[in-house]
Design an enzyme around this catalytic site. Structure first.
Site, PDB file in Angstrom:
ATOM      1  N   GLN A   1       0.843  -1.198   0.000  1.00  0.00           N
ATOM      2  CA  GLN A   1       0.000   0.000   0.000  1.00  0.00           C
ATOM      3  C   GLN A   1       0.875   1.243   0.000  1.00  0.00           C
ATOM      4  OE1 GLN A   1      -3.108  -0.576   2.807  1.00  0.00           O
ATOM      5  NE2 GLN A   1      -3.926   1.468   2.646  1.00  0.00           N
TER       6      GLN A   1
ATOM      7  N   SER B   1       4.414  -6.167   3.086  1.00  0.00           N
ATOM      8  CA  SER B   1       3.082  -6.112   3.694  1.00  0.00           C
ATOM      9  C   SER B   1       2.035  -6.726   2.755  1.00  0.00           C
ATOM     10  CB  SER B   1       2.745  -4.662   4.074  1.00  0.00           C
ATOM     11  OG  SER B   1       1.546  -4.595   4.784  1.00  0.00           O
ATOM     12  N   LEU B   2       1.122  -5.921   2.216  1.00  0.00           N
ATOM     13  CA  LEU B   2       0.138  -6.399   1.243  1.00  0.00           C
ATOM     14  C   LEU B   2       0.801  -7.180   0.102  1.00  0.00           C
ATOM     15  CD1 LEU B   2      -2.569  -6.183  -0.493  1.00  0.00           C
ATOM     16  CD2 LEU B   2      -1.584  -4.056  -1.337  1.00  0.00           C
TER      17      LEU B   2
ATOM     18  N   ARG C   1      -9.053  -8.621   3.776  1.00  0.00           N
ATOM     19  CA  ARG C   1      -8.028  -7.961   4.596  1.00  0.00           C
ATOM     20  C   ARG C   1      -8.231  -6.444   4.588  1.00  0.00           C
ATOM     21  NH1 ARG C   1      -2.672  -5.753   3.650  1.00  0.00           N
ATOM     22  NH2 ARG C   1      -1.095  -6.467   5.156  1.00  0.00           N
TER      23      ARG C   1
ATOM     24  N   HIS D   1       0.203  -3.163  11.263  1.00  0.00           N
ATOM     25  CA  HIS D   1       1.306  -3.952  11.831  1.00  0.00           C
ATOM     26  C   HIS D   1       1.561  -3.609  13.298  1.00  0.00           C
ATOM     27  CE1 HIS D   1       1.934  -5.557   7.880  1.00  0.00           C
ATOM     28  NE2 HIS D   1       1.959  -4.334   7.398  1.00  0.00           N
TER      29      HIS D   1
ATOM     30  N   GLN E   1       1.134 -11.522  10.267  1.00  0.00           N
ATOM     31  CA  GLN E   1       1.667 -10.302   9.647  1.00  0.00           C
ATOM     32  C   GLN E   1       0.857  -9.043   9.978  1.00  0.00           C
ATOM     33  OE1 GLN E   1       0.745  -8.492   6.065  1.00  0.00           O
ATOM     34  NE2 GLN E   1       2.431  -9.458   4.969  1.00  0.00           N
TER      35      GLN E   1
END
Length: 293
Positions: free
Chosen positions: A10, A88-89, A113, A196, A245
């Protein structure tokens, strides 16, 4: 000499993203149309014609970045990664690239998500901040010293660039302490919430149910996952790390270092932007980087 493929997260979105792919590649066009059907709205229209503001909505941003990355990868003629990783994503994109997840299943998980994270942000107003030019250990020490608010190290992006995550008050206190400790900058980021961090626990619970109900295959090459920063080949462990995560840190610096230690000499970033190419170069100047979008 190993070739690593890495996938952005992102923040790398931009108006017009993926449009060229759609217009020049029949396979890409079919995949975008399939994605529109799965999501129940024409995300391709927002990606190609929408404003920056429309693209910033979490329920749009995450699937948009995922689609641009994965469709670009699936349209490559000769992509045979020796290893993959995603920021991440981007880890969901990496798991399509190494055949752990199907395109359709991964897109559904990304949509779940995104919506779950949006809800968690609304539940607990929170934020993130970038800390520049301060030692990782010092950043962790300052976060740990703030005991009455949630503040954690969230993204280890490259040496000298760490993102912290937590409550609005906690992040404000931490930024002042970081500057006092010698950080070049401690800057609150324009994000929807504390990604996170433990504040994402409500989203994690929702995502966990969806992940556990989804078929994961054994990978064709290792994925270096954010929370463990090492090669993972077991599909059950991949599932658990993907669930962890959301509340755990993105150990990007450590992941890239592990990939290089395991033989990676060339990193190709697939998807919008060039953020990861820049981070890889800051982590190790000796490796080659390029991008596909």
């Amino acid at each position: 000499m190993k070739h690593a493929y890495v996938f952005p997260g992102q923040g790398s979105q931009f108006p017009g993203m993926g449009k060229n792919l759609y217009e020049t590649n029949e396979k890409a066009k079919a995949l975008f149309e399939q994605a529109n059907d799965i999501l129940g709205f024409r995300i391709s229209d927002i990606m190609f014609e929408g404003t920056e503001e429309q693209l910033k909505q979490t329920n749009v941003t995450q699937p948009a970045v995922f689609l641009h990355s994965v469709i670009a990868f699936l349209c490559l003629e000769d992509a045979t990664p020796d290893m993959v990783a995603g920021h991440s994503l981007g880890e969901f994109s990496a798991l399509v690239a190494n055949k752990v997840l199907s395109f359709e299943d991964a897109l559904r998980l990304v949509a779940i998500r995104a919506n779950a994270m949006q809800k968690a942000c609304e539940l607990n107003p929170s934020t993130m901040a970038a800390v520049l030019a301060l030692d990782d250990a010092k950043v962790e020490e300052i976060c740990a010293s703030i005991t009455d608010e949630v503040v954690v190290a969230a993204n280890y992006n490259c040496p000298g660039q760490l993102v912290i995550s937590g409550s609005i008050k906690g992040i404000d206190i931490a930024c002042e302490k970081m500057k006092a400790a010698g950080a070049k900058r401690a800057l609150v980021l324009p994000v929807g919430g504390a990604f996170h961090s433990p504040l994402m626990l409500p989203a994690q619970e929702e995502l966990q149910q969806a992940i556990e109900a989804t078929a994961f295959n054994n990978p064709v090459c290792p994925v270096y996952q954010n929370v463990v920063a090492r090669a993972v080949l077991d599909h059950m462990e991949i599932k658990q790390n993907l669930i962890a995560q959301l509340t755990g840190a993105v150990r990007w610096t450590q992941s890239v270092q592990a990939m290089i230690a395991d033989g990676a000499t060339h990193f190709t970033e697939v998807g919008p932007g060039k953020v990861l190419q820049g981070l890889v170069a800051k982590i190790d100047k000796t490796v080659a980087t390029d991008g596909v979008n």
